[in-house]
Scaffold this motif. Structure first.
Motif, PDB file in Angstrom:
ATOM      1  N   SER A 260      -1.760   3.266   9.629  1.00 46.32           N
ATOM      2  CA  SER A 260      -2.081   2.028  10.348  1.00 46.32           C
ATOM      3  C   SER A 260      -1.117   1.794  11.504  1.00 46.32           C
ATOM      4  CB  SER A 260      -2.029   0.843   9.389  1.00 46.32           C
ATOM      5  OG  SER A 260      -3.039   0.947   8.426  1.00 46.32           O
ATOM      6  N   ALA A 261       0.168   2.009  11.255  1.00 52.49           N
ATOM      7  CA  ALA A 261       1.166   1.818  12.308  1.00 52.49           C
ATOM      8  C   ALA A 261       0.962   2.810  13.447  1.00 52.49           C
ATOM      9  CB  ALA A 261       2.570   1.956  11.726  1.00 52.49           C
ATOM     10  N   THR A 262       0.613   4.044  13.105  1.00 55.36           N
ATOM     11  CA  THR A 262       0.384   5.073  14.125  1.00 55.36           C
ATOM     12  C   THR A 262      -0.815   4.720  14.993  1.00 55.36           C
ATOM     13  OG1 THR A 262       1.366   6.769  12.730  1.00 55.36           O
ATOM     14  CG2 THR A 262      -0.063   7.531  14.500  1.00 55.36           C
TER      15      THR A 262
ATOM     16  N   GLY B  11       8.128   5.162  26.957  1.00 50.51           N
ATOM     17  CA  GLY B  11       8.748   4.664  25.727  1.00 50.51           C
ATOM     18  C   GLY B  11       7.711   4.396  24.649  1.00 50.51           C
ATOM     19  N   ALA B  12       6.620   3.741  25.015  1.00 54.44           N
ATOM     20  CA  ALA B  12       5.550   3.456  24.062  1.00 54.44           C
ATOM     21  C   ALA B  12       4.904   4.751  23.577  1.00 54.44           C
ATOM     22  CB  ALA B  12       4.503   2.559  24.710  1.00 54.44           C
ATOM     23  N   THR B  13       4.769   5.714  24.466  1.00 50.83           N
ATOM     24  CA  THR B  13       4.192   7.006  24.098  1.00 50.83           C
ATOM     25  C   THR B  13       5.121   7.749  23.142  1.00 50.83           C
ATOM     26  OG1 THR B  13       3.040   7.104  26.216  1.00 50.83           O
ATOM     27  CG2 THR B  13       3.279   9.175  25.020  1.00 50.83           C
ATOM     28  N   SER B  14       6.421   7.665  23.370  1.00 46.70           N
ATOM     29  CA  SER B  14       7.390   8.319  22.482  1.00 46.70           C
ATOM     30  C   SER B  14       7.337   7.742  21.076  1.00 46.70           C
ATOM     31  CB  SER B  14       8.808   8.163  23.033  1.00 46.70           C
ATOM     32  OG  SER B  14       8.917   8.812  24.270  1.00 46.70           O
ATOM     33  N   ILE B  15       7.230   6.429  20.971  1.00 44.83           N
ATOM     34  CA  ILE B  15       7.142   5.797  19.653  1.00 44.83           C
ATOM     35  C   ILE B  15       5.871   6.244  18.943  1.00 44.83           C
ATOM     36  CG2 ILE B  15       6.838   3.584  18.456  1.00 44.83           C
ATOM     37  CD1 ILE B  15       9.721   4.191  19.372  1.00 44.83           C
ATOM     38  N   PHE B  16       4.757   6.314  19.670  1.00 49.15           N
ATOM     39  CA  PHE B  16       3.509   6.799  19.068  1.00 49.15           C
ATOM     40  C   PHE B  16       3.679   8.228  18.550  1.00 49.15           C
ATOM     41  CE2 PHE B  16      -0.132   9.570  20.130  1.00 49.15           C
ATOM     42  CZ  PHE B  16      -0.873   9.330  18.978  1.00 49.15           C
TER      43      PHE B  16
ATOM     44  N   SER C 243       4.151  12.067  14.052  1.00 54.82           N
ATOM     45  CA  SER C 243       4.852  13.145  13.341  1.00 54.82           C
ATOM     46  C   SER C 243       5.307  12.692  11.962  1.00 54.82           C
ATOM     47  CB  SER C 243       6.062  13.613  14.139  1.00 54.82           C
ATOM     48  OG  SER C 243       5.653  14.141  15.368  1.00 54.82           O
ATOM     49  N   LEU C 244       5.806  11.475  11.872  1.00 58.20           N
ATOM     50  CA  LEU C 244       6.249  10.936  10.586  1.00 58.20           C
ATOM     51  C   LEU C 244       5.078  10.804   9.619  1.00 58.20           C
ATOM     52  CD1 LEU C 244       8.712   9.825   9.076  1.00 58.20           C
ATOM     53  CD2 LEU C 244       8.153   7.575  10.010  1.00 58.20           C
ATOM     54  N   THR C 245       3.939  10.364  10.109  1.00 61.53           N
ATOM     55  CA  THR C 245       2.733  10.241   9.286  1.00 61.53           C
ATOM     56  C   THR C 245       2.304  11.604   8.765  1.00 61.53           C
ATOM     57  OG1 THR C 245       2.015   8.302  10.517  1.00 61.53           O
ATOM     58  CG2 THR C 245       0.330   9.459   9.277  1.00 61.53           C
ATOM     59  N   ALA C 246       2.308  12.609   9.627  1.00 64.00           N
ATOM     60  CA  ALA C 246       1.925  13.962   9.199  1.00 64.00           C
ATOM     61  C   ALA C 246       2.875  14.483   8.131  1.00 64.00           C
ATOM     62  CB  ALA C 246       1.905  14.903  10.407  1.00 64.00           C
ATOM     63  N   ALA C 247       4.161  14.224   8.289  1.00 65.33           N
ATOM     64  CA  ALA C 247       5.144  14.678   7.304  1.00 65.33           C
ATOM     65  C   ALA C 247       4.969  13.955   5.976  1.00 65.33           C
ATOM     66  CB  ALA C 247       6.552  14.474   7.842  1.00 65.33           C
ATOM     67  N   ALA C 248       4.644  12.672   6.028  1.00 62.05           N
ATOM     68  CA  ALA C 248       4.482  11.886   4.801  1.00 62.05           C
ATOM     69  C   ALA C 248       3.250  12.312   4.014  1.00 62.05           C
ATOM     70  CB  ALA C 248       4.390  10.401   5.145  1.00 62.05           C
ATOM     71  N   GLN C 249       2.294  12.921   4.680  1.00 59.93           N
ATOM     72  CA  GLN C 249       1.066  13.341   4.008  1.00 59.93           C
ATOM     73  C   GLN C 249       1.189  14.710   3.358  1.00 59.93           C
ATOM     74  OE1 GLN C 249      -1.703  12.929   7.223  1.00 59.93           O
ATOM     75  NE2 GLN C 249      -2.101  10.789   6.765  1.00 59.93           N
ATOM     76  N   LYS C 250       2.269  15.419   3.634  1.00 64.45           N
ATOM     77  CA  LYS C 250       2.472  16.743   3.027  1.00 64.45           C
ATOM     78  C   LYS C 250       2.927  16.568   1.586  1.00 64.45           C
ATOM     79  CE  LYS C 250       3.582  19.288   7.199  1.00 64.45           C
ATOM     80  NZ  LYS C 250       4.569  20.113   7.874  1.00 64.45           N
ATOM     81  N   PRO C 251       2.560  17.486   0.714  1.00 63.26           N
ATOM     82  CA  PRO C 251       3.041  17.398  -0.663  1.00 63.26           C
ATOM     83  C   PRO C 251       4.560  17.498  -0.716  1.00 63.26           C
ATOM     84  CG  PRO C 251       1.531  19.271  -0.376  1.00 63.26           C
ATOM     85  CD  PRO C 251       1.708  18.625   0.957  1.00 63.26           C
TER      86      PRO C 251
ATOM     87  N   GLU D 139       0.851  -1.192   0.000  1.00 68.03           N
ATOM     88  CA  GLU D 139       0.000   0.000   0.000  1.00 68.03           C
ATOM     89  C   GLU D 139       0.888   1.244   0.000  1.00 68.03           C
ATOM     90  OE1 GLU D 139      -3.313  -0.214  -0.316  1.00 68.03           O
ATOM     91  OE2 GLU D 139      -3.094  -2.393  -0.328  1.00 68.03           O
ATOM     92  N   SER D 140       0.266   2.394  -0.010  1.00 68.88           N
ATOM     93  CA  SER D 140       1.041   3.636   0.006  1.00 68.88           C
ATOM     94  C   SER D 140       1.732   3.804   1.355  1.00 68.88           C
ATOM     95  CB  SER D 140       0.135   4.839  -0.254  1.00 68.88           C
ATOM     96  OG  SER D 140      -0.708   5.076   0.853  1.00 68.88           O
ATOM     97  N   LEU D 141       2.821   4.568   1.345  1.00 68.77           N
ATOM     98  CA  LEU D 141       3.545   4.847   2.584  1.00 68.77           C
ATOM     99  C   LEU D 141       2.632   5.538   3.585  1.00 68.77           C
ATOM    100  CD1 LEU D 141       6.140   4.956   4.268  1.00 68.77           C
ATOM    101  CD2 LEU D 141       6.698   7.087   3.100  1.00 68.77           C
ATOM    102  N   ALA D 142       1.848   6.502   3.127  1.00 70.65           N
ATOM    103  CA  ALA D 142       0.951   7.237   4.026  1.00 70.65           C
ATOM    104  C   ALA D 142      -0.049   6.295   4.681  1.00 70.65           C
ATOM    105  CB  ALA D 142       0.234   8.346   3.263  1.00 70.65           C
ATOM    106  N   SER D 143      -0.607   5.382   3.916  1.00 66.60           N
ATOM    107  CA  SER D 143      -1.578   4.426   4.461  1.00 66.60           C
ATOM    108  C   SER D 143      -0.923   3.500   5.481  1.00 66.60           C
ATOM    109  CB  SER D 143      -2.184   3.614   3.315  1.00 66.60           C
ATOM    110  OG  SER D 143      -3.012   2.594   3.816  1.00 66.60           O
TER     111      SER D 143
END
Length: 86
Positions: A19-21, A55-60, A65-73, A11-15
């Protein structure tokens, strides 16, 4: 989160990141009520039951943040050309 990411293979990276987030958020929230068995939090005993694992909260938060960045043009990530040093 890893299982959710693997399930989105192809699937797409954003998708996949979405899901991971979502899985990481559920995982972090599921740590509320757990008693620490390792690390510095063990000294706090029962007092840590009401808190999410940091630790679990930091990974989330990282994945969020990574998901938000990946969704930007892609144009929003333009770099500046190299400037000569004076």
């Amino acid at each position: 989160a890893v299982e959710a990411l693997e399930a989105e293979q192809g699937e797409s990276l954003a998708s996949a990141l979405e899901s991971a987030t979502a899985a990481a958020k559920r995982g972090a929230e599921s740590t509320i009520g757990m008693l620490a068995r390792f690390g510095r939090a063990t000294a706090l005993g029962e007092r840590v039951r009401a808190a999410q694992d940091p630790g679990a909260t930091s990974i989330f938060l990282f994945l969020e943040s990574l998901t938000a960045a990946a969704q930007k043009p892609a144009t929003s990530f333009q770099t500046q050309p190299n400037q000569p040093k004076n």
